[in-house]
Write a protein that holds these residues in place. Structure first.
Motif: not given
Length: 360
Positions: A271, A296-299, A310, A321-323
């Protein structure tokens, strides 16, 4: 590891000819050489001996195995009579749930954990394992939909690809925890029951099999209950043998398939941004829109998943941070830990990249 149920060994025959009377313990062991289960039941039941003699939980367990599964009481006395109470197992179990105080800030916990597994030597050992069992890994992906890097990652984290499978006799570990560890006695008694059934069905000597201090077995460190549900005979030799790498590969893949692995989907996506006020962990569940509103936004692709966990990794100077996607949650079914699941995935990815580089 395997043995065929046969006649009494020579030493037993010699003992029978001796004029010196045998003790009940010697007679019991003779009836079940090396802890094995004979095909024909014995008749003269000798009293229980060994570390668990007079233990009410052990006697109750033996009664259950006789009544429920048709085990011969004398043979169970002989097998369990040779089991040892291991005090270090009890001490290690008590250390498994230490008190935990969350750190006030990042301290590098993830980096320290990751560095236990993702090392140059370990990665090269993973490449060697993958090369040696490439056919089985590819077949496991075809049959169960689980990619080789996940299977390689699991076996690498669990046993360093068979190098560290544990030296504790499984019978000793499970008997100790069944009969002398009241807090989880019911669970381990069930595991001991399944272990002895496995030994009988597979014609394994229960005194020969070794694993972790908690009773986990083989390349993938399955508990007996996992063996019962997920172990497969992947090399078609008529046995599901967790100490055989090919069977272990198929069994790990089957485990993941049965826990909902989604073939072809991502595992976790990094994220952009920070969300310090939100609870994190593989058990959390947030809508993607809520995480977006929190900054947050996903990469990468979330594969259409609108609900994610989260994940937060401590890098020492900051948090990453990761989704977490459904496949990440599936990995945590093997071990309920965000660090564990991330290490499995990243180790498998590191081995895959190193293998591809060596093939160029």
């Amino acid at each position: 590891m395997r043995f065929k149920v046969a006649y009494l060994p020579l030493i037993a025959l010699l003992a029978a000819c001796s004029s010196k009377p045998q003790t009940p313990q010697e007679m019991a062991v003779e009836k079940a050489p090396k802890g094995g289960f004979l095909l024909e039941p014995s008749h003269a039941v000798q009293p229980m001996f060994g570390d668990f003699a007079g233990n009410p939980a052990a006697e109750q367990f033996i009664n259950q195995m006789v009544d429920k599964h048709g085990f011969d009481r004398q043979q169970l006395h002989a097998v369990i009579g040779q089991a040892k109470r291991l005090d270090y197992v009890l001490r290690l179990m008590d250390r498994q749930a230490p008190s935990y105080t969350p750190p006030s800030g990042p301290n590098g916990a993830w980096i320290r954990y990751r560095n236990k597994f993702i090392t140059p030597d370990n990665v090269q050992n993973g490449v060697a394992f993958w090369d040696q069992y490439q056919e089985a890994l590819q077949r496991a992906q075809q049959v169960y939909g689980v990619p080789p890097e996940i299977i390689v990652g699991i076996i690498g984290v669990e046993t360093r690809w068979g190098r560290v499978m544990g030296k504790t006799r499984i019978l000793d570990a499970l008997a100790t925890l069944s009969f002398n560890y009241p807090r989880r006695a019911a669970y381990f008694s069930s595991e001991l029951e399944t272990f002895l059934l496995m030994a009988r069905n597979e014609q394994d000597d229960p005194l020969d099999l070794r694993g972790s201090f908690a009773g986990a077995m083989g390349y993938g460190q399955f508990m007996p209950s996992s063996y019962k549900q997920y172990a497969v005979d992947f090399n078609s030799d008529g046995h599901a043998n967790l100490w055989d790498p090919v069977d272990a590969i198929g069994s790990v893949a089957h485990y993941f398939q049965q826990h909902g692995w989604r073939s072809g989907e991502n595992i976790a996506v990094p994220a952009s941004g920070q969300a310090p006020l939100l609870q994190d962990g593989f058990k959390t569940s947030y809508s993607v829109s809520m995480l977006a509103a929190s900054g947050l936004s996903p990469q990468g692709s979330l594969n259409g998943n609108n609900q994610v966990s989260l994940l937060r990794l401590d890098l020492g100077t900051s948090y990453q941070y990761w989704y977490g996607l459904p496949n990440f949650y599936v990995i945590t079914r093997y071990n309920h830990s965000t660090h564990y699941a991330m290490a499995v995935w990243q180790l498998g990815e590191a081995v895959s990249k190193a293998r591809q580089g060596s093939m160029l």
